[in-house]
Write a protein that holds these residues in place. Structure first.
Motif, PDB file in Angstrom:
ATOM      1  N   LEU A 100       0.813  -1.222   0.000  1.00 48.59           N
ATOM      2  CA  LEU A 100       0.000   0.000   0.000  1.00 48.59           C
ATOM      3  C   LEU A 100       0.845   1.269   0.000  1.00 48.59           C
ATOM      4  CD1 LEU A 100       0.611   0.569   3.064  1.00 48.59           C
ATOM      5  CD2 LEU A 100      -1.541  -0.547   3.559  1.00 48.59           C
ATOM      6  N   THR A 101       2.158   1.094  -0.105  1.00 51.08           N
ATOM      7  CA  THR A 101       3.059   2.249   0.001  1.00 51.08           C
ATOM      8  C   THR A 101       2.784   3.304  -1.075  1.00 51.08           C
ATOM      9  OG1 THR A 101       4.774   0.918   1.015  1.00 51.08           O
ATOM     10  CG2 THR A 101       5.509   2.921  -0.094  1.00 51.08           C
ATOM     11  N   GLU A 102       2.747   2.870  -2.330  1.00 46.08           N
ATOM     12  CA  GLU A 102       2.605   3.850  -3.422  1.00 46.08           C
ATOM     13  C   GLU A 102       1.228   4.503  -3.403  1.00 46.08           C
ATOM     14  OE1 GLU A 102       5.249   4.786  -4.846  1.00 46.08           O
ATOM     15  OE2 GLU A 102       6.532   3.106  -4.278  1.00 46.08           O
ATOM     16  N   ALA A 103       0.191   3.710  -3.117  1.00 44.72           N
ATOM     17  CA  ALA A 103      -1.172   4.277  -3.076  1.00 44.72           C
ATOM     18  C   ALA A 103      -1.270   5.342  -1.988  1.00 44.72           C
ATOM     19  CB  ALA A 103      -2.194   3.166  -2.831  1.00 44.72           C
ATOM     20  N   THR A 104      -0.675   5.064  -0.833  1.00 42.56           N
ATOM     21  CA  THR A 104      -0.761   6.013   0.284  1.00 42.56           C
ATOM     22  C   THR A 104       0.076   7.254  -0.005  1.00 42.56           C
ATOM     23  OG1 THR A 104      -1.077   4.112   1.725  1.00 42.56           O
ATOM     24  CG2 THR A 104      -0.582   6.203   2.802  1.00 42.56           C
ATOM     25  N   ALA A 105       1.238   7.060  -0.634  1.00 44.77           N
ATOM     26  CA  ALA A 105       2.064   8.222  -0.996  1.00 44.77           C
ATOM     27  C   ALA A 105       1.341   9.074  -2.044  1.00 44.77           C
ATOM     28  CB  ALA A 105       3.426   7.750  -1.516  1.00 44.77           C
ATOM     29  N   ASP A 106       0.646   8.441  -2.975  1.00 45.02           N
ATOM     30  CA  ASP A 106      -0.134   9.200  -3.962  1.00 45.02           C
ATOM     31  C   ASP A 106      -1.197  10.040  -3.261  1.00 45.02           C
ATOM     32  OD1 ASP A 106       1.216   8.186  -6.162  1.00 45.02           O
ATOM     33  OD2 ASP A 106      -0.339   6.734  -6.705  1.00 45.02           O
ATOM     34  N   LEU A 107      -1.923   9.424  -2.334  1.00 47.27           N
ATOM     35  CA  LEU A 107      -2.991  10.171  -1.648  1.00 47.27           C
ATOM     36  C   LEU A 107      -2.402  11.312  -0.812  1.00 47.27           C
ATOM     37  CD1 LEU A 107      -6.200  10.043  -1.265  1.00 47.27           C
ATOM     38  CD2 LEU A 107      -5.514   9.650   1.098  1.00 47.27           C
ATOM     39  N   THR A 108      -1.237  11.065  -0.231  1.00 49.00           N
ATOM     40  CA  THR A 108      -0.573  12.125   0.536  1.00 49.00           C
ATOM     41  C   THR A 108      -0.323  13.329  -0.362  1.00 49.00           C
ATOM     42  OG1 THR A 108       0.503  10.468   1.918  1.00 49.00           O
ATOM     43  CG2 THR A 108       1.490  12.674   1.894  1.00 49.00           C
ATOM     44  N   PHE A 109       0.182  13.055  -1.553  1.00 55.85           N
ATOM     45  CA  PHE A 109       0.459  14.167  -2.462  1.00 55.85           C
ATOM     46  C   PHE A 109      -0.821  14.827  -2.959  1.00 55.85           C
ATOM     47  CE2 PHE A 109       3.927  16.456  -4.234  1.00 55.85           C
ATOM     48  CZ  PHE A 109       4.941  16.076  -3.390  1.00 55.85           C
ATOM     49  N   ALA A 110      -1.864  14.032  -3.144  1.00 54.65           N
ATOM     50  CA  ALA A 110      -3.157  14.608  -3.550  1.00 54.65           C
ATOM     51  C   ALA A 110      -3.656  15.581  -2.478  1.00 54.65           C
ATOM     52  CB  ALA A 110      -4.180  13.495  -3.779  1.00 54.65           C
ATOM     53  N   LEU A 111      -3.573  15.178  -1.214  1.00 50.64           N
ATOM     54  CA  LEU A 111      -4.030  16.046  -0.115  1.00 50.64           C
ATOM     55  C   LEU A 111      -3.127  17.268   0.016  1.00 50.64           C
ATOM     56  CD1 LEU A 111      -5.024  13.441   2.611  1.00 50.64           C
ATOM     57  CD2 LEU A 111      -6.549  14.986   1.396  1.00 50.64           C
ATOM     58  N   LEU A 112      -1.824  17.045  -0.148  1.00 50.10           N
ATOM     59  CA  LEU A 112      -0.858  18.149  -0.056  1.00 50.10           C
ATOM     60  C   LEU A 112      -1.203  19.222  -1.091  1.00 50.10           C
ATOM     61  CD1 LEU A 112       3.002  17.450  -0.148  1.00 50.10           C
ATOM     62  CD2 LEU A 112       1.964  19.388  -1.290  1.00 50.10           C
ATOM     63  N   LEU A 113      -1.377  18.807  -2.331  1.00 48.43           N
ATOM     64  CA  LEU A 113      -1.664  19.769  -3.398  1.00 48.43           C
ATOM     65  C   LEU A 113      -3.039  20.404  -3.207  1.00 48.43           C
ATOM     66  CD1 LEU A 113      -0.212  17.736  -6.393  1.00 48.43           C
ATOM     67  CD2 LEU A 113       0.671  19.907  -5.525  1.00 48.43           C
ATOM     68  N   ALA A 114      -4.008  19.572  -2.822  1.00 49.77           N
ATOM     69  CA  ALA A 114      -5.380  20.086  -2.666  1.00 49.77           C
ATOM     70  C   ALA A 114      -5.448  21.121  -1.547  1.00 49.77           C
ATOM     71  CB  ALA A 114      -6.343  18.937  -2.406  1.00 49.77           C
ATOM     72  N   ALA A 115      -4.744  20.844  -0.431  1.00 51.96           N
ATOM     73  CA  ALA A 115      -4.792  21.783   0.692  1.00 51.96           C
ATOM     74  C   ALA A 115      -3.993  23.041   0.359  1.00 51.96           C
ATOM     75  CB  ALA A 115      -4.250  21.115   1.957  1.00 51.96           C
ATOM     76  N   ALA A 116      -2.796  22.869  -0.244  1.00 55.71           N
ATOM     77  CA  ALA A 116      -1.955  24.035  -0.545  1.00 55.71           C
ATOM     78  C   ALA A 116      -2.630  24.944  -1.573  1.00 55.71           C
ATOM     79  CB  ALA A 116      -0.589  23.580  -1.059  1.00 55.71           C
ATOM     80  N   ARG A 117      -3.326  24.339  -2.544  1.00 54.39           N
ATOM     81  CA  ARG A 117      -3.909  25.134  -3.632  1.00 54.39           C
ATOM     82  C   ARG A 117      -5.418  25.324  -3.493  1.00 54.39           C
ATOM     83  NH1 ARG A 117      -0.716  26.165  -7.928  1.00 54.39           N
ATOM     84  NH2 ARG A 117      -2.431  27.611  -8.318  1.00 54.39           N
ATOM     85  N   ARG A 118      -5.936  25.008  -2.310  1.00 52.53           N
ATOM     86  CA  ARG A 118      -7.335  25.299  -1.939  1.00 52.53           C
ATOM     87  C   ARG A 118      -8.326  24.730  -2.970  1.00 52.53           C
ATOM     88  NH1 ARG A 118      -7.110  31.562  -0.290  1.00 52.53           N
ATOM     89  NH2 ARG A 118      -9.240  31.072   0.332  1.00 52.53           N
ATOM     90  N   LEU A 119      -8.028  23.519  -3.398  1.00 47.36           N
ATOM     91  CA  LEU A 119      -8.775  22.906  -4.498  1.00 47.36           C
ATOM     92  C   LEU A 119     -10.238  22.635  -4.141  1.00 47.36           C
ATOM     93  CD1 LEU A 119      -8.115  21.939  -7.338  1.00 47.36           C
ATOM     94  CD2 LEU A 119      -7.629  19.692  -6.397  1.00 47.36           C
ATOM     95  N   VAL A 120     -10.471  22.198  -2.915  1.00 45.28           N
ATOM     96  CA  VAL A 120     -11.849  21.839  -2.544  1.00 45.28           C
ATOM     97  C   VAL A 120     -12.704  23.098  -2.344  1.00 45.28           C
ATOM     98  CG1 VAL A 120     -13.250  20.627  -0.833  1.00 45.28           C
ATOM     99  CG2 VAL A 120     -11.118  19.603  -1.660  1.00 45.28           C
ATOM    100  N   GLU A 121     -12.067  24.141  -1.821  1.00 44.43           N
ATOM    101  CA  GLU A 121     -12.770  25.434  -1.739  1.00 44.43           C
ATOM    102  C   GLU A 121     -13.187  25.894  -3.135  1.00 44.43           C
ATOM    103  OE1 GLU A 121     -11.279  28.935   0.737  1.00 44.43           O
ATOM    104  OE2 GLU A 121      -9.651  27.485   0.894  1.00 44.43           O
ATOM    105  N   GLY A 122     -12.265  25.750  -4.074  1.00 40.66           N
ATOM    106  CA  GLY A 122     -12.541  26.154  -5.454  1.00 40.66           C
ATOM    107  C   GLY A 122     -13.660  25.311  -6.051  1.00 40.66           C
ATOM    108  N   ASP A 123     -13.634  24.021  -5.793  1.00 41.11           N
ATOM    109  CA  ASP A 123     -14.672  23.118  -6.290  1.00 41.11           C
ATOM    110  C   ASP A 123     -16.040  23.559  -5.752  1.00 41.11           C
ATOM    111  OD1 ASP A 123     -15.242  20.100  -7.354  1.00 41.11           O
ATOM    112  OD2 ASP A 123     -16.359  20.484  -5.536  1.00 41.11           O
TER     113      ASP A 123
END
Ligand code: GLV
Length: 326
Positions: A100-123
């Motif tokens: 599960l290492t790669e899947a979890t690292a992918d999700l970590t980066f998804a959350l990192l980018l989403a939080a840093a770039r306020r993606l869900v607020e924009g959505d």
């Protein structure tokens, strides 16, 4: 015929590997955790337990299952299992690392980018129908490329996150009990937690939950981060004092957070859901079809190996296999 108690319906291949090995499978039918009573009933008379991170396997559960030879956790984390109690009873405990290492690292980066770039607020803004067009002042977030990532817990998942960070041109600091052998490969530098919190633009947590790491990120630790810092947690909720995090985010002492795990799942801290600067995911770090399938295959293999008198693939208390500590 040895019996395996499986505490939930599983994604494919499900219990097929257990049945194909000639085992008698008893499975909790509802896609909800068994109650304490149901768990005790389920393990009574079982030779193996295949459980999830939602089940607390403590001394009482182990005592109810005198025939038990293995507890196979369908997770890499194992804070839900009393391993010393299992070891004392000669019960092998296994987890599902690596797959599960790669899947979890992918999700970590998804959350990192989403939080840093306020993606869900924009959505939310676009969906609301209240978006009135491009604006130079709208939804300004935190830059990621070229910034500093602080990784707390440099195991397999932390290292996989560091590899992704290199692709974004980030400098990587890490904090770990011991120097991590893979750190050189990703040019990550070992620092104290204090230095990491003060210097990182993004702090991401990948440590196991233990007595030492519970509330590692408390009000004081949050106070060391800057108002531009983003916190990501895809490890275990109790690493963070969630009430203190809500206070820091609400006061603008932290830019944002991306959380896949919570202190008292599935409950979340009061005030968290009302904050705009958080991205919340329902503990889905390993939730890809491939990763979950591989986890099921590995957990089943651990069960079939132990019940066949062989060593499991990923033991957490290998001393049991050597006949020590019984
Ligand atoms: C998930 O949280 C896991 O530990 O596998």
């Amino acid at each position: 015929m040895p019996t395996v108690y499986v505490t939930r319906p599983l994604p494919p291949p499900g219990t097929d590997p257990l049945r194909e090995a000639g085992l008698d499978v008893r499975q909790h039918a509802r896609d909800r955790p068994p109650t304490g009573e149901e768990l005790l009933d389920g393990v009574r008379g079982a030779d193996a337990l295949l459980c999830l991170l939602t089940e607390r396997v403590d001394a009482a559960v182990l005592a109810a299952a005198p025939r038990l030879r293995i507890v196979a956790n369908l997770a890499v984390g194992h804070d839900n299992i009393d391993i010393p109690a299992a070891t004392a009873r000669g019960v092998v405990v296994t987890n599902t690392p690596d797959v599960l290492t790669e899947a979890t690292a992918d999700l970590t980066f998804a959350l990192l980018l989403a939080a840093a770039r306020r993606l869900v607020e924009g959505d939310r803004l676009v969906r609301s129908g209240r978006w009135d067009g491009w604006s130079p002042t709208q939804l300004l977030g935190q830059p990621v490329a070229g910034r500093t990532l602080g990784i707390v817990g440099m195991g397999a998942i932390g290292t996989a996150v560091a590899r992704r960070a290199r692709g974004f041109g980030m400098s990587v600091l890490y904090h770990n009990r011991n120097p991590a052998p893979a750190a050189a490969e990703v040019a990550a530098r070992l620092v104290t937690l204090d230095e990491l919190l003060r210097r990182a633009d993004v702090v991401t947590l990948h440590a196991p939950l233990t007595d030492d790491t519970r509330h590692l990120i408390d009000a004081a630790a949050l106070g060391r981060m800057r108002p531009t810092t983003v916190l990501v947690n895809t490890a275990r909720g109790p690493l963070v004092d969630e009430a203190a995090l809500v206070a820091a985010l609400a006061a603008g002492r932290l830019a944002g957070a991306g959380l896949d795990v919570f202190e008292r799942e599935p409950a979340i801290a009061e005030g968290l859901a009302a904050l705009d600067n958080v991205v919340l995911a329902p503990h889905v770090g390993s939730a890809t079809t491939q990763s979950r399938g591989d986890m099921v295959r590995l957990a089943c293999r651990n069960v079939t190996e132990v019940l066949a008198g062989r060593a499991p693939v990923t033991p957490l208390n290998p001393q049991v296999l050597e006949g020590r500590d019984r």
